[in-house]
Design an enzyme around this catalytic site. Structure first.
Site, PDB file in Angstrom:
ATOM      1  N   GLY A  16       0.812  -1.282  -0.006  1.00  0.00           N
ATOM      2  CA  GLY A  16       0.026  -0.053   0.152  1.00  0.00           C
ATOM      3  C   GLY A  16       0.847   1.350  -0.037  1.00  0.00           C
ATOM      4  O   GLY A  16       0.410   2.128   0.617  1.00  0.00           O
ATOM      5  N   ASN A 101       1.487  -2.244   5.264  1.00  0.00           N
ATOM      6  CA  ASN A 101       0.983  -1.185   5.563  1.00  0.00           C
ATOM      7  C   ASN A 101      -0.664  -1.116   4.905  1.00  0.00           C
ATOM      8  O   ASN A 101      -1.372  -0.272   5.133  1.00  0.00           O
ATOM      9  CB  ASN A 101       1.644   0.082   5.234  1.00  0.00           C
ATOM     10  CG  ASN A 101       0.782   1.461   4.944  1.00  0.00           C
ATOM     11  OD1 ASN A 101       0.275   2.110   5.680  1.00  0.00           O
ATOM     12  ND2 ASN A 101       0.400   1.849   3.491  1.00  0.00           N
ATOM     13  N   SER A 151      -3.231  -0.001  15.016  1.00  0.00           N
ATOM     14  CA  SER A 151      -3.946   1.162  14.929  1.00  0.00           C
ATOM     15  C   SER A 151      -4.278   1.429  16.434  1.00  0.00           C
ATOM     16  O   SER A 151      -4.410   0.287  17.178  1.00  0.00           O
ATOM     17  CB  SER A 151      -5.134   1.052  14.106  1.00  0.00           C
ATOM     18  OG  SER A 151      -6.192   2.158  14.247  1.00  0.00           O
ATOM     19  N   TYR A 164     -12.409  -3.323  11.703  1.00  0.00           N
ATOM     20  CA  TYR A 164     -11.188  -2.608  11.422  1.00  0.00           C
ATOM     21  C   TYR A 164     -10.450  -2.915  13.058  1.00  0.00           C
ATOM     22  O   TYR A 164      -9.526  -3.624  12.963  1.00  0.00           O
ATOM     23  CB  TYR A 164     -11.281  -1.292  11.306  1.00  0.00           C
ATOM     24  CG  TYR A 164     -10.317  -0.500  11.176  1.00  0.00           C
ATOM     25  CD1 TYR A 164      -9.420  -0.427   9.787  1.00  0.00           C
ATOM     26  CD2 TYR A 164      -9.422   0.259  12.111  1.00  0.00           C
ATOM     27  CE1 TYR A 164      -8.206   0.052   9.605  1.00  0.00           C
ATOM     28  CE2 TYR A 164      -8.178   1.042  12.050  1.00  0.00           C
ATOM     29  CZ  TYR A 164      -7.741   1.003  10.601  1.00  0.00           C
ATOM     30  OH  TYR A 164      -6.396   1.633  10.387  1.00  0.00           O
ATOM     31  N   ALA A 166     -10.874  -5.556  15.151  1.00  0.00           N
ATOM     32  CA  ALA A 166     -10.761  -6.831  15.212  1.00  0.00           C
ATOM     33  C   ALA A 166      -9.509  -7.022  14.166  1.00  0.00           C
ATOM     34  O   ALA A 166      -8.563  -8.028  14.814  1.00  0.00           O
ATOM     35  CB  ALA A 166     -12.052  -7.789  14.598  1.00  0.00           C
ATOM     36  N   ALA A 167      -9.322  -6.654  13.273  1.00  0.00           N
ATOM     37  CA  ALA A 167      -8.213  -6.874  12.308  1.00  0.00           C
ATOM     38  C   ALA A 167      -6.887  -6.445  12.988  1.00  0.00           C
ATOM     39  O   ALA A 167      -6.011  -7.021  12.904  1.00  0.00           O
ATOM     40  CB  ALA A 167      -8.509  -6.545  10.750  1.00  0.00           C
TER      41      ALA A 167
END
Length: 256
Positions: A16, A101, A151, A164, A166-167
């Site tokens: 990314g 990323n 994050s 998001y 959870a990931a």
């Protein structure tokens, strides 16, 4: 005595790498002397390739024509990721650093979140990191470094980010496991957990929500992309040679 981070003769992959934190990380690594492989998601219109190619061109104009190349791969697809790593090896003959990323947002409350909104974020932000890390374990030179982008959401659990958060929580656990498994190859694995960063993704947050968030940050502002890439640079340098399995929270003091 001053210490200068020098990544000369090293090759770094940034997934990314065309936008946001990824773009700034590619630029920062190139400025430190690295050759950079910039990954992009191959969309039907070719827009992402154009964006990534523009970053590579900027790096080349600043640091030399051999300093950056672009590589298309959907990180959700293990076969595409394996092919990308093979192409990087063919182009550069080595790989020393990987920054995972690539990521997406599909925010919605749990009552309204569709199965696709759940799976698309998990597949990109967690499985994509797994696929890349698996190939990194097979391709990194001894002494290699992996930095996974997590994050603040992983520990704060922001409203509307069940997928998001959870990931990104999974990324933190994956980082710790890989630090143990890859230590025998002297490969260090760490994570960076940014707060809100003033990138395209951060700017997509509604203005009312942005103001409310800023009020909760002791420094009173969102991060600049370079403030995240500089921490990533530290983690791939010899200055952090005894750090592995760690998560650095870069959030302006926005504690949980």
């Amino acid at each position: 005595m001053s210490r200068i981070i020098d990544l000369s003769q090293q090759v770094a992959l940034v997934t990314g790498g065309g936008q946001g934190i990824g773009r700034q990380t590619a630029m920062t690594f190139a400025a430190a002397g690295a050759q950079v492989a910039i990954n992009y998601f191959p969309d039907a219109l070719g827009k992402n390739q154009e964006i990534a190619a523009a970053v590579a061109q900027e790096i080349s104009s600043l640091h030399g024509s051999d300093r950056a190349q672009v590589f298309g791969a959907d990180v959700r697809d293990a076969a595409q990721v394996a092919d990308m790593y093979a192409a990087i090896q063919q182009s550069f003959s080595r790989l020393d650093i990987v920054v995972n990323n690539a990521g997406i947002l599909r925010d919605r409350s749990i009552k309204k979140m569709s199965a696709d909104e759940w799976s698309s974020v998990i597949d990109t932000n967690l499985s994509g990191v797994f696929h890349s890390c698996q190939q990194a374990a097979l391709n990194l030179s001894p002494g290699g470094r992996i930095v996974n982008i997590a994050s603040l959401s992983a520990v704060m659990g922001f409203f509307g980010q069940a997928n998001y958060a959870a990931a990104k929580s999974g990324v933190l656990g994956l980082t710790k496991v890989l630090a143990r498994e890859l230590a025998k190859s002297n490969i260090r694995v760490n994570a960076v957990a940014p707060g809100v960063v003033d990138t395209e993704m951060g700017q997509s947050i509604p203005e009312e929500n942005r103001k409310a968030m800023q009020q909760q940050i002791p420094l009173g502002r969102f991060a600049e992309p370079s403030e995240i890439s500089d921490v990533i640079l530290f983690l791939v340098s010899d200055l952090s040679s005894y750090m592995t399995g760690q998560t650095l929270h870069v959030n302006g003091g926005w504690w949980f």
